[in-house]
Design an enzyme around this catalytic site. Structure first.
Site, short mmCIF file in Angstrom:
data_model
loop_
_atom_site.label_atom_id
_atom_site.label_comp_id
_atom_site.label_asym_id
_atom_site.label_seq_id
_atom_site.Cartn_x
_atom_site.Cartn_y
_atom_site.Cartn_z
N ASP A 145 0.85 -1.19 0.00
CA ASP A 145 0.00 0.00 0.00
C ASP A 145 0.89 1.24 0.00
O ASP A 145 1.90 1.31 0.71
CB ASP A 145 -0.92 0.00 1.23
N ILE A 146 0.51 2.24 -0.80
CA ILE A 146 1.32 3.45 -0.93
C ILE A 146 1.26 4.31 0.34
O ILE A 146 2.15 5.15 0.56
CB ILE A 146 0.84 4.26 -2.17
N GLY B 90 -15.15 3.41 4.04
CA GLY B 90 -13.80 3.88 3.73
C GLY B 90 -13.26 3.40 2.41
O GLY B 90 -12.08 3.63 2.11
N GLN B 91 -14.09 2.73 1.59
CA GLN B 91 -13.58 2.29 0.28
C GLN B 91 -13.37 3.49 -0.63
O GLN B 91 -14.28 4.32 -0.79
CB GLN B 91 -14.54 1.28 -0.37
N SER B 92 -12.18 3.59 -1.20
CA SER B 92 -11.87 4.70 -2.10
C SER B 92 -11.46 4.22 -3.49
O SER B 92 -11.51 5.00 -4.45
CB SER B 92 -10.77 5.58 -1.51
N HIS C 123 -6.99 -5.50 2.38
CA HIS C 123 -5.86 -4.94 3.10
C HIS C 123 -5.34 -6.03 4.04
O HIS C 123 -6.12 -6.58 4.83
CB HIS C 123 -6.30 -3.76 3.98
N ASN D 128 -12.72 -3.02 2.89
CA ASN D 128 -13.64 -1.89 3.00
C ASN D 128 -14.64 -2.00 1.85
O ASN D 128 -14.24 -2.14 0.69
CB ASN D 128 -12.88 -0.57 2.91
N HIS E 246 -10.35 -5.22 -3.07
CA HIS E 246 -8.99 -5.45 -2.55
C HIS E 246 -9.06 -5.77 -1.07
O HIS E 246 -9.88 -5.23 -0.33
CB HIS E 246 -8.09 -4.23 -2.77
P1 AMP Z 1 -9.68 1.64 0.26
O1 AMP Z 1 -9.70 3.02 0.87
O2 AMP Z 1 -10.12 0.55 1.18
O3 AMP Z 1 -10.42 1.63 -1.06
O4 AMP Z 1 -8.16 1.31 -0.04
C1 AMP Z 1 -7.48 1.81 -1.14
C2 AMP Z 1 -6.03 1.73 -0.78
O5 AMP Z 1 -5.28 1.90 -1.98
C3 AMP Z 1 -5.57 2.82 0.19
O6 AMP Z 1 -5.04 2.22 1.36
C4 AMP Z 1 -4.50 3.57 -0.61
O7 AMP Z 1 -3.41 3.98 0.20
C5 AMP Z 1 -4.10 2.54 -1.64
N1 AMP Z 1 -3.54 3.10 -2.86
C6 AMP Z 1 -4.04 4.12 -3.59
N2 AMP Z 1 -3.24 4.37 -4.65
C7 AMP Z 1 -2.24 3.47 -4.59
C8 AMP Z 1 -1.08 3.21 -5.39
N3 AMP Z 1 -0.80 3.95 -6.48
N4 AMP Z 1 -0.24 2.22 -5.02
C9 AMP Z 1 -0.50 1.49 -3.92
N5 AMP Z 1 -1.57 1.68 -3.12
C10 AMP Z 1 -2.42 2.65 -3.44
#
Ligand code: AMP
Ligand code: ZN
Length: 114
Positions: A32-33, A93-95, A102, A87, A100
């Site tokens: 995760d970034i 909190g899904q973005s 975590h 999420n 995916h």
């Molecule tokens: P969620 O908020 O559950 O949808 O998780 C999305 C996750 O993707 C977050 O923890 C972000 O930090 C991660 N994320 C977003 N962009 C990237 C990226 N370019 N490389 C790795 N992780 C990412």
């Protein structure tokens, strides 16, 4: 099943670079970034499905995700405990709307989560 507008599909299709920490026939894993724990790895299906509910009807890919989670937990020595979070929906909190998991570990966890 791919979505040209999806960030995670671009990782799957090697259209964007990503540092893979593992993969199998139906899933990939990468760091995760924005890590929330010493180990914070995302495990995603290679097919584009928006959340766990959509993934659940694709049994092969669902199993690939779960097997890769287990492999990572073993290889990253998370035997003391780790947390797997899907999420699901913006309110949770899904973005990124490509399913995916975590995988979080390397520190103690609170319960209930915030
Ligand atoms: P969620 O908020 O559950 O949808 O998780 C999305 C996750 O993707 C977050 O923890 C972000 O930090 C991660 N994320 C977003 N962009 C990237 C990226 N370019 N490389 C790795 N992780 C990412
Ligand atoms: Zn996608």
């Amino acid at each position: 099943m791919t979505n040209p507008d999806c960030l995670f599909c671009k990782f799957v299709n090697a259209q964007l670079p990503v540092s893979l920490v593992g993969q199998n026939s139906g899933a990939i894993a990468f760091n995760d970034i924005n890590p929330k724990a010493p180990t914070h790895i995302l495990v995603i299906p290679k097919i584009h499905v928006k959340n766990l509910a959509e993934l659940s009807v694709h049994s092969a890919e669902l199993q690939s995700v779960m097997l890769l989670i287990d492999e990572i937990a073993k290889s990253k020595q998370l035997a003391n405990g780790y947390r797997v979070v899907f999420n699901t929906g913006a309110a949770a909190g899904q973005s990124v709307f490509h399913a995916h998991a975590h995988v979080l570990g390397g520190r103690s966890m609170q319960w209930p989560p915030g």
